[in-house]
Design a protein around this motif. Structure first.
Motif, PDB file in Angstrom:
ATOM      1  N   LEU A  85      15.489  -7.582  61.408  1.00  0.00           N
ATOM      2  CA  LEU A  85      15.216  -8.966  61.017  1.00  0.00           C
ATOM      3  C   LEU A  85      13.931  -9.520  61.610  1.00  0.00           C
ATOM      4  CD1 LEU A  85      18.831 -10.369  61.361  1.00  0.00           C
ATOM      5  CD2 LEU A  85      17.694  -9.500  59.327  1.00  0.00           C
ATOM      6  N   ARG A  86      13.160  -8.667  62.261  1.00  0.00           N
ATOM      7  CA  ARG A  86      11.915  -9.150  62.875  1.00  0.00           C
ATOM      8  C   ARG A  86      10.939  -9.690  61.846  1.00  0.00           C
ATOM      9  NH1 ARG A  86      10.654  -3.980  66.479  1.00  0.00           N
ATOM     10  NH2 ARG A  86      11.281  -3.107  64.492  1.00  0.00           N
ATOM     11  N   GLY A  87      11.020  -9.214  60.613  1.00  0.00           N
ATOM     12  CA  GLY A  87      10.122  -9.687  59.563  1.00  0.00           C
ATOM     13  C   GLY A  87      10.378 -11.128  59.152  1.00  0.00           C
ATOM     14  N   LEU A  88      11.518 -11.674  59.539  1.00  0.00           N
ATOM     15  CA  LEU A  88      11.839 -13.069  59.199  1.00  0.00           C
ATOM     16  C   LEU A  88      11.235 -14.056  60.190  1.00  0.00           C
ATOM     17  CD1 LEU A  88      15.629 -12.689  58.316  1.00  0.00           C
ATOM     18  CD2 LEU A  88      13.697 -12.794  56.733  1.00  0.00           C
ATOM     19  N   LEU A  89      10.809 -13.549  61.336  1.00  0.00           N
ATOM     20  CA  LEU A  89      10.290 -14.438  62.376  1.00  0.00           C
ATOM     21  C   LEU A  89       8.879 -14.917  62.017  1.00  0.00           C
ATOM     22  CD1 LEU A  89      11.470 -12.442  65.504  1.00  0.00           C
ATOM     23  CD2 LEU A  89      12.560 -14.417  64.437  1.00  0.00           C
ATOM     24  N   GLN A 105      19.607 -14.749  68.119  1.00  0.00           N
ATOM     25  CA  GLN A 105      19.565 -13.532  67.305  1.00  0.00           C
ATOM     26  C   GLN A 105      20.792 -13.445  66.394  1.00  0.00           C
ATOM     27  OE1 GLN A 105      19.203 -10.194  69.979  1.00  0.00           O
ATOM     28  NE2 GLN A 105      17.072 -10.654  70.489  1.00  0.00           N
ATOM     29  N   ARG A 106      21.961 -13.755  66.957  1.00  0.00           N
ATOM     30  CA  ARG A 106      23.194 -13.712  66.150  1.00  0.00           C
ATOM     31  C   ARG A 106      23.147 -14.725  65.019  1.00  0.00           C
ATOM     32  NH1 ARG A 106      26.851 -13.399  71.231  1.00  0.00           N
ATOM     33  NH2 ARG A 106      26.919 -11.168  71.571  1.00  0.00           N
ATOM     34  N   GLU A 107      22.650 -15.908  65.306  1.00  0.00           N
ATOM     35  CA  GLU A 107      22.586 -16.952  64.278  1.00  0.00           C
ATOM     36  C   GLU A 107      21.624 -16.548  63.159  1.00  0.00           C
ATOM     37  OE1 GLU A 107      23.621 -20.089  62.111  1.00  0.00           O
ATOM     38  OE2 GLU A 107      24.614 -19.447  63.954  1.00  0.00           O
ATOM     39  N   ILE A 108      20.511 -15.931  63.519  1.00  0.00           N
ATOM     40  CA  ILE A 108      19.571 -15.456  62.496  1.00  0.00           C
ATOM     41  C   ILE A 108      20.237 -14.358  61.660  1.00  0.00           C
ATOM     42  CG2 ILE A 108      17.372 -14.265  62.106  1.00  0.00           C
ATOM     43  CD1 ILE A 108      16.274 -15.822  64.543  1.00  0.00           C
ATOM     44  N   GLN A 109      21.029 -13.498  62.301  1.00  0.00           N
ATOM     45  CA  GLN A 109      21.769 -12.462  61.562  1.00  0.00           C
ATOM     46  C   GLN A 109      22.747 -13.101  60.587  1.00  0.00           C
ATOM     47  OE1 GLN A 109      21.588  -8.881  61.856  1.00  0.00           O
ATOM     48  NE2 GLN A 109      22.801  -9.056  59.996  1.00  0.00           N
ATOM     49  N   VAL A 110      23.448 -14.132  61.016  1.00  0.00           N
ATOM     50  CA  VAL A 110      24.398 -14.835  60.144  1.00  0.00           C
ATOM     51  C   VAL A 110      23.651 -15.485  58.979  1.00  0.00           C
ATOM     52  CG1 VAL A 110      25.968 -16.824  60.025  1.00  0.00           C
ATOM     53  CG2 VAL A 110      26.130 -15.207  61.926  1.00  0.00           C
ATOM     54  N   LEU A 125      14.350 -17.844  53.047  1.00  0.00           N
ATOM     55  CA  LEU A 125      15.030 -17.484  54.288  1.00  0.00           C
ATOM     56  C   LEU A 125      14.081 -17.596  55.476  1.00  0.00           C
ATOM     57  CD1 LEU A 125      17.545 -16.501  55.733  1.00  0.00           C
ATOM     58  CD2 LEU A 125      16.879 -14.158  55.150  1.00  0.00           C
ATOM     59  N   LYS A 126      12.840 -17.150  55.297  1.00  0.00           N
ATOM     60  CA  LYS A 126      11.857 -17.264  56.378  1.00  0.00           C
ATOM     61  C   LYS A 126      11.638 -18.729  56.757  1.00  0.00           C
ATOM     62  CE  LYS A 126       9.133 -13.069  55.676  1.00  0.00           C
ATOM     63  NZ  LYS A 126       7.806 -12.526  55.396  1.00  0.00           N
ATOM     64  N   LYS A 127      11.599 -19.621  55.753  1.00  0.00           N
ATOM     65  CA  LYS A 127      11.437 -21.049  56.024  1.00  0.00           C
ATOM     66  C   LYS A 127      12.630 -21.581  56.804  1.00  0.00           C
ATOM     67  CE  LYS A 127       8.572 -22.090  52.011  1.00  0.00           C
ATOM     68  NZ  LYS A 127       8.495 -22.811  50.718  1.00  0.00           N
ATOM     69  N   ARG A 128      13.830 -21.134  56.429  1.00  0.00           N
ATOM     70  CA  ARG A 128      15.034 -21.585  57.132  1.00  0.00           C
ATOM     71  C   ARG A 128      15.044 -21.090  58.578  1.00  0.00           C
ATOM     72  NH1 ARG A 128      20.079 -21.030  52.868  1.00  0.00           N
ATOM     73  NH2 ARG A 128      19.293 -22.561  51.379  1.00  0.00           N
ATOM     74  N   ARG A 130      12.400 -20.382  60.402  1.00  0.00           N
ATOM     75  CA  ARG A 130      11.380 -21.167  61.117  1.00  0.00           C
ATOM     76  C   ARG A 130      11.938 -22.529  61.509  1.00  0.00           C
ATOM     77  NH1 ARG A 130       6.352 -22.418  62.391  1.00  0.00           N
ATOM     78  NH2 ARG A 130       5.085 -20.745  61.610  1.00  0.00           N
ATOM     79  N   GLN A 131      12.605 -23.197  60.564  1.00  0.00           N
ATOM     80  CA  GLN A 131      13.159 -24.519  60.845  1.00  0.00           C
ATOM     81  C   GLN A 131      14.239 -24.435  61.913  1.00  0.00           C
ATOM     82  OE1 GLN A 131      11.907 -27.472  59.653  1.00  0.00           O
ATOM     83  NE2 GLN A 131      13.241 -28.258  61.280  1.00  0.00           N
ATOM     84  N   TYR A 132      15.045 -23.401  61.864  1.00  0.00           N
ATOM     85  CA  TYR A 132      16.088 -23.213  62.877  1.00  0.00           C
ATOM     86  C   TYR A 132      15.464 -23.038  64.261  1.00  0.00           C
ATOM     87  CZ  TYR A 132      19.828 -21.052  65.566  1.00  0.00           C
ATOM     88  OH  TYR A 132      20.729 -20.758  66.543  1.00  0.00           O
ATOM     89  N   LEU A 133      14.385 -22.246  64.347  1.00  0.00           N
ATOM     90  CA  LEU A 133      13.715 -22.039  65.627  1.00  0.00           C
ATOM     91  C   LEU A 133      13.092 -23.329  66.142  1.00  0.00           C
ATOM     92  CD1 LEU A 133      12.122 -18.529  65.003  1.00  0.00           C
ATOM     93  CD2 LEU A 133      14.142 -19.067  66.389  1.00  0.00           C
TER      94      LEU A 133
END
Length: 141
Positions: A85-89, A105-110, A125-128, A130-133
């Motif tokens: 999932l590193r590509g989503l960061l 990490q778990r939340e990003i997996q979910v 998903l990448k936008k989500r 980013r917003q979560y971070l």
């Protein structure tokens, strides 16, 4: 140097149940003969056809077995090695997956798993993520 042969319980069982098709006494196919048919009644041509049919079925079975094992192994490996999932960061500012807390990490997996079920595009998903971070104060906007 010759390869040493060794036996294990699995190899022993396999060798007992998978006799060479050209086994000298023909006993390999006795259990497949119809009731009342004996080896002595069969001619050489029929015996050759039986060997050919047996070999074809065994090859088909081996192929099926190999494909089925690979399919089951793939399922197990998919569970053991989740998708990278590193590509989503976000790239700016750069975020290192290893430096994120385990809960994040778990939340990003979910989020990723839910997105696959909802047919959300990777860009969304990448936008989500980013917003979560940002919401978790991991990065600034």
């Amino acid at each position: 140097m010759a390869k040493e042969e060794y036996e294990t319980p699995l190899i022993d069982v396999y060798n007992r149940t998978h006799m060479d098709a050209l086994h000298e006494d023909g006993s390999w196919y006795h259990r497949f003969l119809p009731e009342g048919v004996f080896l002595e009644d069969l001619g050489q041509i029929v015996e050759e056809e039986l060997i050919k049919a047996y070999s074809e079925v065994e090859r088909d079975a081996d192929k099926y077995f190999e494909d089925k094992v690979k399919e089951r192994f793939a399922e197990i490996f998919a569970q053991a090695n989740p998708k990278d999932l590193r590509g989503l960061l976000p790239k700016k500012p750069p975020v290192a997956w290893a430096e994120l807390p385990v809960e994040i990490q778990r939340e990003i997996q979910v989020m990723h798993d839910n997105a696959e079920g909802e047919k959300i595009t990777e860009r969304t998903l990448k936008k989500r993520v980013r917003q979560y971070l940002v919401d978790q104060f991991i990065i600034d906007e």
